[in-house]
Each structure stands twice: as C-alpha cells, then as structure tokens.
Design a protein around this motif. Sequence first.
Motif, mmCIF file in Angstrom:
data_model
loop_
_atom_site.group_PDB
_atom_site.id
_atom_site.type_symbol
_atom_site.label_atom_id
_atom_site.label_comp_id
_atom_site.label_asym_id
_atom_site.label_seq_id
_atom_site.Cartn_x
_atom_site.Cartn_y
_atom_site.Cartn_z
ATOM 1 N N ASP A 161 0.843 -0.944 -0.059
ATOM 2 C CA ASP A 161 -0.088 -0.297 0.269
ATOM 3 C C ASP A 161 0.473 1.409 0.039
ATOM 4 O O ASP A 161 0.201 2.094 -0.461
ATOM 5 N N TYR A 162 1.711 1.069 0.885
ATOM 6 C CA TYR A 162 2.383 2.597 0.829
ATOM 7 C C TYR A 162 3.596 2.549 -0.668
ATOM 8 O O TYR A 162 3.176 3.496 -1.022
ATOM 9 N N GLU A 163 3.893 1.541 -1.104
ATOM 10 C CA GLU A 163 4.560 2.205 -2.512
ATOM 11 C C GLU A 163 4.024 2.699 -2.914
ATOM 12 O O GLU A 163 3.832 2.830 -4.359
ATOM 13 N N HIS A 164 2.541 2.257 -3.506
ATOM 14 C CA HIS A 164 1.221 1.815 -4.326
ATOM 15 C C HIS A 164 0.650 3.639 -4.576
ATOM 16 O O HIS A 164 0.168 4.241 -5.133
ATOM 17 N N VAL A 165 0.335 3.539 -2.826
ATOM 18 C CA VAL A 165 0.723 5.265 -3.023
ATOM 19 C C VAL A 165 1.696 6.556 -2.955
ATOM 20 O O VAL A 165 1.553 7.614 -3.387
ATOM 21 N N LEU A 166 2.579 6.456 -2.596
ATOM 22 C CA LEU A 166 4.184 7.251 -2.313
ATOM 23 C C LEU A 166 5.443 6.716 -3.427
ATOM 24 O O LEU A 166 6.401 7.827 -3.094
ATOM 25 N N SER A 167 5.179 5.900 -3.573
ATOM 26 C CA SER A 167 6.148 5.500 -5.318
ATOM 27 C C SER A 167 6.662 6.538 -6.223
ATOM 28 O O SER A 167 4.929 6.304 -7.104
ATOM 29 N N ARG A 168 7.571 7.092 -6.348
ATOM 30 C CA ARG A 168 7.723 7.370 -8.042
ATOM 31 C C ARG A 168 7.956 7.011 -8.755
ATOM 32 O O ARG A 168 8.030 7.787 -10.757
ATOM 33 N N PHE A 169 9.022 5.269 -8.447
ATOM 34 C CA PHE A 169 9.078 4.985 -9.774
ATOM 35 C C PHE A 169 7.825 3.738 -9.867
ATOM 36 O O PHE A 169 8.328 3.106 -11.059
ATOM 37 N N ARG A 170 6.311 4.033 -9.390
ATOM 38 C CA ARG A 170 5.270 2.869 -9.659
ATOM 39 C C ARG A 170 4.949 4.383 -10.997
ATOM 40 O O ARG A 170 4.184 5.173 -10.473
ATOM 41 N N ASN A 171 4.114 3.740 -12.022
ATOM 42 C CA ASN A 171 3.322 3.422 -12.642
ATOM 43 C C ASN A 171 1.430 5.012 -12.571
ATOM 44 O O ASN A 171 1.239 5.381 -13.269
ATOM 45 N N ASP A 172 1.591 3.396 -11.348
ATOM 46 C CA ASP A 172 0.121 2.984 -10.797
ATOM 47 C C ASP A 172 0.051 4.477 -9.162
ATOM 48 O O ASP A 172 -0.804 3.701 -9.475
ATOM 49 N N SER A 173 1.444 4.542 -9.115
ATOM 50 C CA SER A 173 1.074 5.263 -7.723
ATOM 51 C C SER A 173 0.459 6.682 -7.926
ATOM 52 O O SER A 173 -0.091 7.453 -8.524
ATOM 53 N N LEU A 174 0.036 6.715 -6.402
ATOM 54 C CA LEU A 174 -0.798 8.788 -5.946
ATOM 55 C C LEU A 174 0.325 9.331 -6.971
ATOM 56 O O LEU A 174 0.010 10.449 -7.421
ATOM 57 N N ILE A 175 1.159 9.395 -6.183
ATOM 58 C CA ILE A 175 1.931 10.149 -6.772
ATOM 59 C C ILE A 175 2.310 10.442 -8.388
ATOM 60 O O ILE A 175 2.634 11.409 -8.351
ATOM 61 N N ALA A 176 2.533 9.402 -8.974
ATOM 62 C CA ALA A 176 2.437 8.866 -10.336
ATOM 63 C C ALA A 176 1.299 9.802 -10.868
ATOM 64 O O ALA A 176 1.169 10.958 -11.631
ATOM 65 N N ALA A 177 -0.095 10.031 -10.329
ATOM 66 C CA ALA A 177 -1.355 10.652 -10.795
ATOM 67 C C ALA A 177 -0.943 11.948 -11.105
ATOM 68 O O ALA A 177 -1.191 13.064 -11.382
ATOM 69 N N ILE A 178 -0.346 12.843 -9.642
ATOM 70 C CA ILE A 178 -0.423 13.825 -9.467
ATOM 71 C C ILE A 178 0.870 14.613 -10.403
ATOM 72 O O ILE A 178 0.411 15.696 -11.034
ATOM 73 N N GLY A 179 1.998 13.366 -10.670
ATOM 74 C CA GLY A 179 2.610 14.131 -11.969
ATOM 75 C C GLY A 179 2.132 14.124 -13.226
ATOM 76 O O GLY A 179 2.700 14.928 -14.124
ATOM 77 N N LYS A 180 1.455 13.436 -13.452
ATOM 78 C CA LYS A 180 0.515 13.128 -15.227
ATOM 79 C C LYS A 180 -0.658 14.163 -15.152
ATOM 80 O O LYS A 180 -1.441 14.482 -15.844
ATOM 81 N N ALA A 181 -1.753 15.127 -14.096
ATOM 82 C CA ALA A 181 -2.979 15.649 -13.846
ATOM 83 C C ALA A 181 -2.151 16.949 -14.448
ATOM 84 O O ALA A 181 -1.646 18.132 -13.974
ATOM 85 N N GLU A 182 -2.573 16.679 -15.697
ATOM 86 C CA GLU A 182 -2.539 17.911 -16.848
ATOM 87 C C GLU A 182 -2.718 19.888 -16.563
ATOM 88 O O GLU A 182 -2.097 20.892 -15.781
ATOM 89 N N HIS A 183 -3.974 18.958 -15.584
ATOM 90 C CA HIS A 183 -4.726 20.907 -15.081
ATOM 91 C C HIS A 183 -4.823 20.474 -13.284
ATOM 92 O O HIS A 183 -5.394 21.504 -12.468
ATOM 93 N N GLY A 184 -3.695 19.306 -12.508
ATOM 94 C CA GLY A 184 -3.677 19.666 -11.267
ATOM 95 C C GLY A 184 -4.534 18.694 -10.885
ATOM 96 O O GLY A 184 -5.212 18.005 -11.790
ATOM 97 N N GLY A 185 -6.066 19.135 -9.538
ATOM 98 C CA GLY A 185 -6.150 18.660 -8.823
ATOM 99 C C GLY A 185 -6.530 18.083 -7.673
ATOM 100 O O GLY A 185 -5.565 18.693 -6.966
ATOM 101 N N SER A 186 -7.476 17.594 -7.284
ATOM 102 C CA SER A 186 -7.321 17.306 -5.181
ATOM 103 C C SER A 186 -6.942 15.826 -5.148
ATOM 104 O O SER A 186 -8.009 14.725 -5.571
ATOM 105 N N PHE A 187 -6.231 15.156 -4.387
ATOM 106 C CA PHE A 187 -5.438 14.019 -4.637
ATOM 107 C C PHE A 187 -6.293 13.876 -2.785
ATOM 108 O O PHE A 187 -5.419 14.571 -1.505
ATOM 109 N N ASP A 188 -6.792 13.174 -2.430
ATOM 110 C CA ASP A 188 -6.600 12.626 -0.540
ATOM 111 C C ASP A 188 -5.891 11.316 -0.681
ATOM 112 O O ASP A 188 -5.870 9.785 -1.492
ATOM 113 N N PHE A 189 -5.007 11.620 0.259
ATOM 114 C CA PHE A 189 -4.412 10.661 1.369
ATOM 115 C C PHE A 189 -4.714 9.575 1.887
ATOM 116 O O PHE A 189 -5.650 10.638 2.606
ATOM 117 N N PRO A 190 -4.093 8.221 1.875
ATOM 118 C CA PRO A 190 -4.919 8.072 3.549
ATOM 119 C C PRO A 190 -3.691 8.594 4.520
ATOM 120 O O PRO A 190 -3.446 9.823 4.944
#
Length: 322
Positions: free
Chosen positions: A44-73
């Motif tokens: 779970d930790y890596e799925h949320v915080l790893s920038r080396f995983r394409n499916d992580s929440l961190i990766a999603a923030i880096g791909k969000a063209e216009h930003g957004g609101s991102f809820d972390f555990p």
Amino acid sequence: MDSLTQRLPFVMAVYRALGTGMVISADSPIDDKVRSAMESLIEDYEHVLSRFRNDSLIAAIGKAEHGGSFDFPDWCAPLFDLYDALFSATSGAIDPCVGEDLIRLGYDASLSLTVTQDAPEHLGALRGRAVWGRDVTRHGTTLVTHEPVQLDFGACGKGYLVDLLGRMLQSSQFVIDAGGDLLIHTEQPISVALEDPEDQSHAIGIAHIANGALCASAPSRRHWNMAVNERTQIAIHHLLNAIDGLPAQQTEASWAYIPANATLNLARDYPTAVADGLATALFVSDVAQLQRTFDFTYATLDESRQIAVSRNFPAELFLRSA
C-alpha cells in the motif's frame, strides 16, 4: 557478547522494498498474521508514495495536466507534518517538489541517469519549479495542485515506513534495517559500523545503540556523471538542495540519531522518519538552523575527510574531528 543472530534469531526479509530491501530481526517469532499485515502495508505504501511506480498516487499527481485534489490515506498525515517542519527548518532546501529536479537530472522512474538538455534552465525553486506549500497546498491528508507536480518523499519516506512497521511488531526486542536506516529496540546495545563513503569495506566509526533510530545519507551508492564538454564531467547524485536543484557538494556522508526517549512529538512517535529526514537535511542546511526545530545528535564527513560530531552522538569515530 552474543551475536545479533543469537539475540534476535527470528528474521523477516523483504526484498526490493522501496528499492532497497529490508531485514527485520526479532527476539520472538513474527507470526503469519503480522507478516501478512506488514507485507500489505509495504504494498500500500509503495502504491501511494512511490514515484517509481506508474500506478501510484504520486505518479497520478505528476500526470494531472490541470492539477486536482488528491486524497491520501490517513497514515500519511505525520509524514506530511514532518515535511512541513523540514521545509520550514531548512528554508525550503528540503521540499518534496524536488522530484522534478531529480527527474531532470536523470534519477527518473526508469533510472536513465541521463540529464535533460534543459535541466540548467529549470532546476530548483529559484528557476520556477513548483514549491511545497505554495504550488502544493495541503488540507490534512488532501493535497491540491493546479498543474502536474512531481513529488518525491524519499528524504523521509523509507524511515517513516520503518516506523510504521515497527509499530506492528509484537516483539519486545527488534532491529529493522532498511538499507542503512535503522530502528533499534534492544536490552543491550548493538554495534553499527558507520560506512566510509570512499571505501564501503571500511568504517569510519562504530555506533553503539540500544533504543533509537540511526539513519545515514551518502551519495556514494547512487551517483553518475554529467558531461559539461568533451573534457569535463561533473558528479551528479540524488541529495539535492531544493532551492537551486543542484546536488550538495561539500558533504560526503551524514548520520543522524534520535533516541527512543525523544520528547518532541514527531521524533518520539516517528524517530526513524525524523532521523532519515535530518540525515538528508545535513547535506543542505546549517546544523544550528536544524537544531532550532529538532533535538538530535549527528556526525558529518566533509569533502576534506574531516568529521564534525555533536556531543552525545553514540559512536566511536576513527577520523579526526573538524
């Protein structure tokens, strides 16, 4: 004195956790339920915080063209609190938005170790890179952005995971070793070699710790070169000053120690995370500035092979103090 294996005979190894692996040694068996829960937390930790995983929440923030609101555990709240404190204590030299600089310098998800051509024009907060608290605003465990932001929580992230795992153990004595970040709870001190960054087969000192967290930082295991021209190359590593986005140059290694009886809330509850963050901060910030916020002991080795060591740092040192 008995060896660590004799004192803590029950061992759990986690391979490739956070890119480094982890060994947990305990004085009582780690049952299947606890082991499974720890493995689930790591995933779970890596799925949320790893920038080396394409499916992580961190990766999603880096791909969000216009930003957004991102809820972390909810378990991310103390980690974000620590980054707030480090950002303030270092005047912005420690900043999770440094992920963009790391990527431009080649420390990207594929570990290309190739510096982008436009890196000199964009590195650091000084050149317009996003900044924690300004371009990433926080509401509890929700982060809000308005553009893609490349976050990296590596300065404290490994230590924080160690603390979370330590809370799950039911053993009265244990050691968690995550690639040099150590959380130790033992009746008698254990000896820890302080690795010489110029020769990993030698030590510059021996620490003796029974209860507390000891973390080290050094570029010796993660560095590469950037060609300036046909004749000149400069050394690049992952320990960056987030203000200018450049690798720290005057320090070769650092060690930070937080005792188990620390009085400040973050250090008391998450000693390894705090020690991990401070070991990095010692590369980019003045010690006196850090000590206004954090109560810790430390040692640093500079490029001239001189050691600076604080009073009560729990180690015998073999090199001359500055």
